[in-house]
Design a protein around this motif. Structure first.
Motif, PDB file in Angstrom:
ATOM      1  N   ALA A   5       1.167  -6.005  -9.310  1.00 23.01           N
ATOM      2  CA  ALA A   5       0.012  -5.114  -9.423  1.00 23.01           C
ATOM      3  C   ALA A   5      -0.799  -5.099  -8.134  1.00 23.01           C
ATOM      4  N   ASN A   6      -0.958  -6.251  -7.503  1.00 21.60           N
ATOM      5  CA  ASN A   6      -1.711  -6.302  -6.247  1.00 21.60           C
ATOM      6  C   ASN A   6      -0.971  -5.595  -5.120  1.00 21.60           C
ATOM      7  N   VAL A   7       0.342  -5.720  -5.076  1.00 20.36           N
ATOM      8  CA  VAL A   7       1.125  -4.999  -4.070  1.00 20.36           C
ATOM      9  C   VAL A   7       0.959  -3.487  -4.262  1.00 20.36           C
ATOM     10  N   LYS A   8       1.034  -3.021  -5.491  1.00 20.46           N
ATOM     11  CA  LYS A   8       0.882  -1.591  -5.771  1.00 20.46           C
ATOM     12  C   LYS A   8      -0.515  -1.100  -5.389  1.00 20.46           C
ATOM     13  N   PHE A   9      -1.525  -1.908  -5.668  1.00 15.32           N
ATOM     14  CA  PHE A   9      -2.892  -1.519  -5.344  1.00 15.32           C
ATOM     15  C   PHE A   9      -3.094  -1.414  -3.830  1.00 15.32           C
ATOM     16  N   VAL A  10      -2.611  -2.407  -3.098  1.00 11.46           N
ATOM     17  CA  VAL A  10      -2.731  -2.378  -1.639  1.00 11.46           C
ATOM     18  C   VAL A  10      -1.987  -1.179  -1.063  1.00 11.46           C
ATOM     19  N   ASN A  11      -0.791  -0.922  -1.534  1.00  6.05           N
ATOM     20  CA  ASN A  11      -0.024   0.214  -1.025  1.00  6.05           C
ATOM     21  C   ASN A  11      -0.699   1.544  -1.340  1.00  6.05           C
ATOM     22  N   ALA A  12      -1.325   1.640  -2.502  1.00  6.72           N
ATOM     23  CA  ALA A  12      -2.049   2.865  -2.856  1.00  6.72           C
ATOM     24  C   ALA A  12      -3.266   3.053  -1.955  1.00  6.72           C
ATOM     25  N   LEU A  13      -4.012   1.993  -1.706  1.00  5.01           N
ATOM     26  CA  LEU A  13      -5.163   2.065  -0.807  1.00  5.01           C
ATOM     27  C   LEU A  13      -4.720   2.447   0.603  1.00  5.01           C
ATOM     28  N   TYR A  14      -3.588   1.922   1.030  1.00  3.65           N
ATOM     29  CA  TYR A  14      -3.038   2.262   2.344  1.00  3.65           C
ATOM     30  C   TYR A  14      -2.726   3.758   2.418  1.00  3.65           C
ATOM     31  N   LEU A  15      -2.102   4.283   1.379  1.00  2.00           N
ATOM     32  CA  LEU A  15      -1.760   5.699   1.332  1.00  2.00           C
ATOM     33  C   LEU A  15      -3.008   6.573   1.417  1.00  2.00           C
ATOM     34  N   PHE A  16      -4.106   6.114   0.821  1.00  2.00           N
ATOM     35  CA  PHE A  16      -5.336   6.901   0.791  1.00  2.00           C
ATOM     36  C   PHE A  16      -6.259   6.608   1.976  1.00  2.00           C
TER      37      PHE A  16
END
Length: 213
Positions: A156-167
């Motif tokens: 979940a933390n990996v997905k959150f970081v990657n989403a923040l990176y995308l945005f």
């Protein structure tokens, strides 16, 4: 995709609309801008203004089917860091909405005057902190440490970081996960690690791709 609309003078309001991967439109809401003086590290004034929004005005959203949205609490005793730059707010809630629906908690970004409080880098409503996400949502009850392998939700933390990176957030402060007998692991896009970040993720390196429409 996230649409962030503001009136031409940038002194009135911001409206937030999220378009999910299925083309559904989510009207997150509208809130007033707060004008604050622009600052640099140490909170010194540099001239000009920054336009902030109060996170508490749009702290939650949930689609009718319950599949898209967020609940986001900000709290740290004696630090009222509820204020984000208008487009940074769009980036954060866009990242949240892109992951479905979930609960998030952090110590926030800047104060109402755009100042960094209790940290040197939280000025102009851009950099901010979040608790790490815990297994079975346990972060809702309190901080989750990177060192707590039985509570820390790695995926979940990996997905959150990657989403923040995308945005738009391209750099993060974190702590290395150490486990006996297993190679150390570090979340993606982390550019600095220290023991101060065992209990929270730090967002920085904001480089948004903004298009006027």
């Amino acid at each position: 995709m996230f649409e962030f609309a503001e009136n031409k003078s940038a002194t009135g309001y911001a409206e937030y609309i999220y378009y999910d991967k299925n083309g559904q439109v989510h009207n997150i809401g509208k809130t007033a801008f707060i004008v604050a003086p622009k600052r640099q590290s140490g909170n010194a004034l540099v001239g000009g203004n920054v336009y902030l929004v109060d996170q508490r005005q749009l702290k939650s959203y949930k689609s009718r089917d319950g599949k898209v949205g967020y609940e986001w609490d900000i709290y740290l005793e004696n630090r009222e860091r509820y204020y984000l730059k208008g487009d940074a707010f769009a980036a954060v809630i866009g990242a949240m909405c892109s992951l479905g629906y979930g609960y998030y908690h952090g110590s926030g970004f800047s104060d109402k005057a755009g100042r960094s409080v209790g940290s040197s880098s939280h000025y102009n409503g851009i950099n901010g902190d979040f608790r790490y996400l815990g297994l079975n949502g346990c972060h809702k009850g309190g901080p989750v440490l990177v060192s707590q392998v039985s509570r820390f939700d790695w995926d979940a933390n990996v997905k959150f970081v990657n989403a923040l990176y995308l945005f738009g957030y391209k750099s993060f402060g974190s702590q290395v996960m150490k486990r006996k007998g297993v190679p150390d692991r570090e979340l993606p896009h982390v550019t600095f690690t220290n023991s101060d970040h065992d209990n929270h993720l730090h967002l920085q390196g904001y480089q948004p791709n903004i298009q006027d429409i």
